[in-house]
Design a protein around this motif. Sequence first.
Motif, PDB file in Angstrom:
ATOM      1  N   VAL A 189       0.846  -1.202   0.000  1.00  0.00           N
ATOM      2  CA  VAL A 189       0.000   0.000   0.000  1.00  0.00           C
ATOM      3  C   VAL A 189       0.877   1.246   0.000  1.00  0.00           C
ATOM      4  O   VAL A 189       0.597   2.223  -0.714  1.00  0.00           O
ATOM      5  N   ARG A 190       1.940   1.239   0.783  1.00  0.00           N
ATOM      6  CA  ARG A 190       2.850   2.384   0.769  1.00  0.00           C
ATOM      7  C   ARG A 190       3.478   2.559  -0.610  1.00  0.00           C
ATOM      8  O   ARG A 190       3.710   3.684  -1.054  1.00  0.00           O
ATOM      9  N   PHE A 200       0.966   4.331  -2.743  1.00  0.00           N
ATOM     10  CA  PHE A 200       0.821   5.735  -2.375  1.00  0.00           C
ATOM     11  C   PHE A 200       2.030   6.567  -2.793  1.00  0.00           C
ATOM     12  O   PHE A 200       1.883   7.739  -3.163  1.00  0.00           O
ATOM     13  N   LEU A 248      -6.296  12.976   0.673  1.00  0.00           N
ATOM     14  CA  LEU A 248      -6.598  11.572   0.951  1.00  0.00           C
ATOM     15  C   LEU A 248      -5.353  10.715   0.799  1.00  0.00           C
ATOM     16  O   LEU A 248      -5.050   9.870   1.656  1.00  0.00           O
ATOM     17  N   ILE A 249      -4.603  10.927  -0.276  1.00  0.00           N
ATOM     18  CA  ILE A 249      -3.387  10.157  -0.520  1.00  0.00           C
ATOM     19  C   ILE A 249      -2.379  10.388   0.603  1.00  0.00           C
ATOM     20  O   ILE A 249      -1.824   9.445   1.184  1.00  0.00           O
ATOM     21  N   GLY A 275      -2.954  11.613   3.605  1.00  0.00           N
ATOM     22  CA  GLY A 275      -3.485  11.163   4.881  1.00  0.00           C
ATOM     23  C   GLY A 275      -3.347   9.662   5.074  1.00  0.00           C
ATOM     24  O   GLY A 275      -2.952   9.192   6.146  1.00  0.00           O
ATOM     25  N   LEU A 276      -3.640   8.907   4.033  1.00  0.00           N
ATOM     26  CA  LEU A 276      -3.505   7.451   4.125  1.00  0.00           C
ATOM     27  C   LEU A 276      -2.045   7.042   4.261  1.00  0.00           C
ATOM     28  O   LEU A 276      -1.718   6.070   4.941  1.00  0.00           O
ATOM     29  N   PHE A 326      -1.258   7.545   7.844  1.00  0.00           N
ATOM     30  CA  PHE A 326      -1.912   6.494   8.617  1.00  0.00           C
ATOM     31  C   PHE A 326      -1.138   5.179   8.512  1.00  0.00           C
ATOM     32  O   PHE A 326      -0.876   4.515   9.530  1.00  0.00           O
ATOM     33  N   ILE A 327      -0.750   4.807   7.300  1.00  0.00           N
ATOM     34  CA  ILE A 327       0.011   3.570   7.096  1.00  0.00           C
ATOM     35  C   ILE A 327       1.361   3.640   7.799  1.00  0.00           C
ATOM     36  O   ILE A 327       1.857   2.646   8.347  1.00  0.00           O
ATOM     37  N   TRP A 329      -2.282  16.317  12.015  1.00  0.00           N
ATOM     38  CA  TRP A 329      -1.828  15.089  11.368  1.00  0.00           C
ATOM     39  C   TRP A 329      -1.238  14.059  12.312  1.00  0.00           C
ATOM     40  O   TRP A 329      -1.260  12.858  12.013  1.00  0.00           O
ATOM     41  N   TRP A 378      -3.799  11.490  13.079  1.00  0.00           N
ATOM     42  CA  TRP A 378      -4.002  10.476  12.037  1.00  0.00           C
ATOM     43  C   TRP A 378      -2.920   9.407  12.147  1.00  0.00           C
ATOM     44  O   TRP A 378      -3.179   8.219  11.974  1.00  0.00           O
ATOM     45  N   GLY A 420      -3.212   5.320  13.179  1.00  0.00           N
ATOM     46  CA  GLY A 420      -2.556   4.204  12.509  1.00  0.00           C
ATOM     47  C   GLY A 420      -1.859   3.276  13.482  1.00  0.00           C
ATOM     48  O   GLY A 420      -1.857   2.052  13.306  1.00  0.00           O
TER      49      GLY A 420
END
Length: 252
Positions: A17-18, A21, A56-57, A59-60, A63-64, A191, A194, A198
Amino acid sequence: MFEKKDLSRRVWLIDEVRGVFIILMVLYHLFYDLVYIFEVNIPAFHWRFTSYLQLLIAGLFVFISGVASRFSRSNLKRGAQCFAFGMVMTLATWLFLPSQIVLFGILHLLGVCMMLFPLMKPVLDRIPPLAGLIVCAVLFFLTYNTQSGYWGMRGWQMNLPVAWYSTNFLFPFGFPNAEFWSSDYFPLLPWILWYLGGTFAGVYIKNGQCPAWFYRPHSRLMAFLGRNTFIIYLLHQPVVYGVLYVIFAAMR
C-alpha cells in the motif's frame, strides 16, 4: 520492518500500500511542477476534487506509517533519519527553488511522529485499540482547521488565541503566522492524530487479527517501493524537476 530472516512474518500489504501511495505522490508532484513551476495550464489540477484526492493520498500515507511503527525495532532511529531527510529537502528547496521551499512537510511530520511514538507508547498501550482509533479520528476532524484559527466543525467551533499565530516558530504545531509559506505543509495538528490512529490499527494487524490475505505477498514491486518510500520521496522531486527542465528547454 523485520529483518530478512523474518520475512515470513512481514505484513506485505503495508509495504504494498505504501508503494502504491508513493507512486501517487510522485504523479501528484509531477503535475504540481507542471502547473506551478513550468506554468502549464491543467484546469483539473485546480478542481476541489483534486485537492481532496491529494489530502486523501497523503493522509492514508501518514496512517500507514503509523501502522508500520508497530513493526519497527527502532522508531527513534527511523524518525531521526526521516526528519533529517526532511531538513535536506528544506535546504535544497531554500537553495535551489526558494519559491517552493518546504519548511515542515510530510517528511518532517513523520520524523517527529516516529520519534515521539516510543515516548508515548507506554500510555497508548493502555488504551483499547478500537477506542484509541475512534478518539484519534474524532480529534483529527475537530482539529482539522487549526491552521484557520479554530477547532470544531460547522455549527460548533472554538476560536483559538490570535497570539498563537503571531510568532515565527509555532508553525510545526499548526499555528503559522500570516507570512508563513511552505509548498508542502503537514503540521503536527491535526496530522499526528491520524498517525496515532494508525498505531492503534497496527495493534490488530501485528496481532494477526486481519484476514490471511493481509499477510501474503501480492506485488513484490510495490512492496519494494513501499520499503524505500523515504528515499524515493527525497529523490523524486529533483529527478522530476530535472527531466521536465530538460524537456521544456528542448522545446524552446
